[in-house]
Design an enzyme around this catalytic site. Structure first.
Site, PDB file in Angstrom:
ATOM      1  CD  GLU A  52      -2.310   1.962   0.504  1.00  0.00           C
ATOM      2  OE1 GLU A  52      -1.690   2.801   1.188  1.00  0.00           O
ATOM      3  OE2 GLU A  52      -2.911   2.258  -0.552  1.00  0.00           O
ATOM      4  CB  CYS A  83       2.511  -3.078  -7.473  1.00  0.00           C
ATOM      5  SG  CYS A  83       0.716  -2.857  -7.357  1.00  0.00           S
ATOM      6  CB  ILE A 141      -2.535  -7.251  -7.010  1.00  0.00           C
ATOM      7  CG1 ILE A 141      -2.272  -8.703  -7.449  1.00  0.00           C
ATOM      8  CG2 ILE A 141      -3.446  -7.221  -5.772  1.00  0.00           C
ATOM      9  CD1 ILE A 141      -1.474  -9.508  -6.439  1.00  0.00           C
ATOM     10  CG  HIS A 177       2.772  -7.665  -7.641  1.00  0.00           C
ATOM     11  ND1 HIS A 177       3.244  -7.226  -6.432  1.00  0.00           N
ATOM     12  CD2 HIS A 177       1.613  -7.000  -7.861  1.00  0.00           C
ATOM     13  CE1 HIS A 177       2.407  -6.329  -5.931  1.00  0.00           C
ATOM     14  NE2 HIS A 177       1.410  -6.177  -6.774  1.00  0.00           N
ATOM     15  CD  GLU A 179       6.530  -8.969  -6.457  1.00  0.00           C
ATOM     16  OE1 GLU A 179       5.580  -8.414  -5.878  1.00  0.00           O
ATOM     17  OE2 GLU A 179       6.999  -8.574  -7.556  1.00  0.00           O
TER      18      GLU A 179
END
Length: 203
Positions: A52, A83, A141, A177, A179
């Site tokens: 976040e 992100c 996401i 992402h 990862e």
């Protein structure tokens, strides 16, 4: 010295830190969590993970690492943001939350949550300039996208007509992402950037 594995930190204030540590290790780096200025001083490069962005911003200030991080990025330390990390590396956010700060480093304007909310998350194959072979599998996401870039920033990838990967000098950012996929080629690209910077500094 240049043949040794580079030491790359992952900003470990909030977000998917463990996954980045694993991906960096798989890409032949020594990976360490970083929370404090003294830990930041010991790494050759830094990953800012997803999570976040508002929370990461506030915790970076709280832990006293925001200003040292800005200084190191300005001085040329390689940095990669995925992100929320992309948002943190933007010089400007289109719709910032109250009190939200960025590190900066890439001349781009980013829109938060641009691809939709958590329940609209998706995966997509993304061709990334500089990464050979098949497209990278991108996990999106609550992902941002890049509204626009300045002359110094290079667009590395787009998806659905929107910019999702950018590089400017020693700074790299993706909306998605890597990862989370088991494909470590984006991390390998970043490790190569860190190696090249360390070699240049030693000359």
């Amino acid at each position: 010295m240049s043949n040794e594995a580079p030491v790359i930190g992952v900003l470990a204030l909030q977000g998917d830190v463990r996954e980045h540590l694993i991906a960096l290790a798989a890409a032949d780096a020594v990976a360490r969590p970083v929370r404090r200025p003294e830990e930041l001083a010991e790494v050759d490069g830094l990953v800012i993970p997803g999570g976040e962005s508002t929370t990461i911003s506030k915790l970076a200030v709280l832990f006293g690492v925001m200003e040292p991080l800005r200084a190191r990025v300005r001085a040329g330390m390689p940095v990669y943001g995925s992100c929320a990390g992309m948002i943190m590396l933007a010089d400007k956010i289109l719709d910032p939350r109250s009190g939200q700060e960025t590190i900066g480093g890439i001349d781009m304007i980013v829109r938060r949550n641009a691809f939709g909310r958590q329940n609209e998350s998706f995966e997509a194959a993304v061709g990334v300039r500089g990464i050979a072979g098949d497209p990278v599998e991108g996990v999106f996401i609550r992902a941002p996208w890049v509204e626009s870039v300045g002359a110094r920033a290079e667009v590395l990838a787009e998806h659905a007509g929107h910019i999702v990967a950018v590089r400017q000098g020693n700074a790299l950012a993706t909306s998605f992402h890597p990862e989370l996929t088991g494909d470590h080629r984006v991390h390998s690209l970043f490790v190569d950037m860190v190696r090249a910077n360390r070699t240049a500094e030693s000359l």
